[in-house]
Design a protein around this motif. Structure first.
Motif, PDB file in Angstrom:
ATOM      1  N   GLN A 167       0.896  -1.325   0.061  1.00  0.00           N
ATOM      2  CA  GLN A 167      -0.005  -0.272  -0.057  1.00  0.00           C
ATOM      3  C   GLN A 167       0.876   1.318  -0.106  1.00  0.00           C
ATOM      4  N   LEU A 168       0.598   2.322  -1.078  1.00  0.00           N
ATOM      5  CA  LEU A 168       1.403   3.305  -1.151  1.00  0.00           C
ATOM      6  C   LEU A 168       0.463   4.615  -0.912  1.00  0.00           C
ATOM      7  N   GLY A 172       8.014   4.211  -8.513  1.00  0.00           N
ATOM      8  CA  GLY A 172       6.567   4.708  -7.785  1.00  0.00           C
ATOM      9  C   GLY A 172       6.450   4.771  -6.329  1.00  0.00           C
ATOM     10  N   VAL A 173       7.565   4.373  -5.607  1.00  0.00           N
ATOM     11  CA  VAL A 173       7.112   4.444  -4.342  1.00  0.00           C
ATOM     12  C   VAL A 173       7.170   5.686  -3.874  1.00  0.00           C
ATOM     13  N   TYR A 200      -0.864   2.841  12.987  1.00  0.00           N
ATOM     14  CA  TYR A 200       0.035   3.509  12.335  1.00  0.00           C
ATOM     15  C   TYR A 200       0.610   2.541  11.059  1.00  0.00           C
ATOM     16  N   TYR A 201       0.607   3.076   9.806  1.00  0.00           N
ATOM     17  CA  TYR A 201       1.056   2.382   8.606  1.00  0.00           C
ATOM     18  C   TYR A 201       2.538   3.149   8.117  1.00  0.00           C
ATOM     19  N   GLY A 202       3.417   2.657   8.632  1.00  0.00           N
ATOM     20  CA  GLY A 202       5.040   3.371   8.124  1.00  0.00           C
ATOM     21  C   GLY A 202       5.938   3.264   8.788  1.00  0.00           C
ATOM     22  N   ILE A 203       7.031   4.003   8.613  1.00  0.00           N
ATOM     23  CA  ILE A 203       8.325   4.013   9.084  1.00  0.00           C
ATOM     24  C   ILE A 203       8.510   4.908  10.353  1.00  0.00           C
ATOM     25  N   TYR A 239       8.247  -1.558  -7.182  1.00  0.00           N
ATOM     26  CA  TYR A 239       7.389  -0.265  -6.799  1.00  0.00           C
ATOM     27  C   TYR A 239       6.884   0.571  -8.182  1.00  0.00           C
ATOM     28  N   GLY A 240       7.216  -0.108  -9.234  1.00  0.00           N
ATOM     29  CA  GLY A 240       6.745   0.439 -10.565  1.00  0.00           C
ATOM     30  C   GLY A 240       7.437   1.737 -11.012  1.00  0.00           C
ATOM     31  N   PRO A 241       7.265   2.263 -12.107  1.00  0.00           N
ATOM     32  CA  PRO A 241       7.890   3.504 -12.613  1.00  0.00           C
ATOM     33  C   PRO A 241       7.271   4.619 -11.892  1.00  0.00           C
TER      34      PRO A 241
END
Length: 189
Positions: free
Chosen positions: A8-9, A45-46, A60-63, A186-188
């Motif tokens: 998920q981005l 694409g990140v 929380y979703y993340g770093i 992560y795609g272009p």
């Protein structure tokens, strides 16, 4: 490591800092964000979002990034990719360099940017290049940290993830193979 790629981005980023340190390190935090934008976000694409103080949100979703200057551990992550999701101290950066890498004193921006770009490679799920089974004997750096499960291209001396790279942390720049790897997962842009 293909099993820990973020699905998920965007991926959230927050700082586990006191109010005083959050204010004190505004410039250093900005250098870190700009390094990630100029490397991983510029070539794939990140996307990372937030970059504010962490809360104690249980979902929380993340770093979560801590800042410390430890000669024993240096900057690091506690794993790769989603292994860092909502982990306090999941990523640790250094902004002062009094204990770890004092050669960075006087060139903090260079060091902070290069370290952030490298550590965010781990946060995206990428292991050290010298961990690969095809690492040549000319690379004397020992394997370190988590191993990946997918090889992208030939062993890459120029990788930002390679301790044997003659340009420390690739001078914060992704190699051609790093870009292929980032886009594969992560795609272009």
């Amino acid at each position: 490591m293909s099993t820990v790629i973020w699905k998920q981005l965007p991926i959230g980023v927050c700082w586990d800092l006191s109010n005083a340190d959050f204010a004190l390190y505004a410039t250093q935090r900005d250098w870190s964000r700009l390094a990630v934008e100029a490397s991983w976000e510029a070539h794939s694409g990140v996307t990372f979002t937030g970059w504010q103080q962490c809360t104690n949100a249980p979902n929380y979703y993340g770093i979560r990034i801590s800042v410390e200057d430890s000669a024993a551990t240096g900057p690091h992550t506690q794993g790769l990719g989603t292994m860092l999701n909502n982990v306090v101290g999941g990523m640790v950066l250094n902004f002062t360099f009094r204990n770890w890498s004092p050669s960075c004193i006087g060139r903090e921006e260079y060091c902070i940017r290069n370290i952030a770009a490298h550590e965010f490679g781990h946060a995206m799920g990428f292991a050290h290049e010298q961990n690969r089974p095809d690492t040549p004997s000319s690379c004397n750096e020992p394997a370190q940290g988590t191993y990946g499960d997918t090889l992208i291209g030939a062993w890459d001396l120029a990788s930002i993830m390679n301790y044997c790279n003659p340009d420390w942390n690739g001078n914060g720049q992704l190699s051609t193979t790093d870009i292929v790897m980032a886009q594969m997962f992560y795609g272009p842009k």
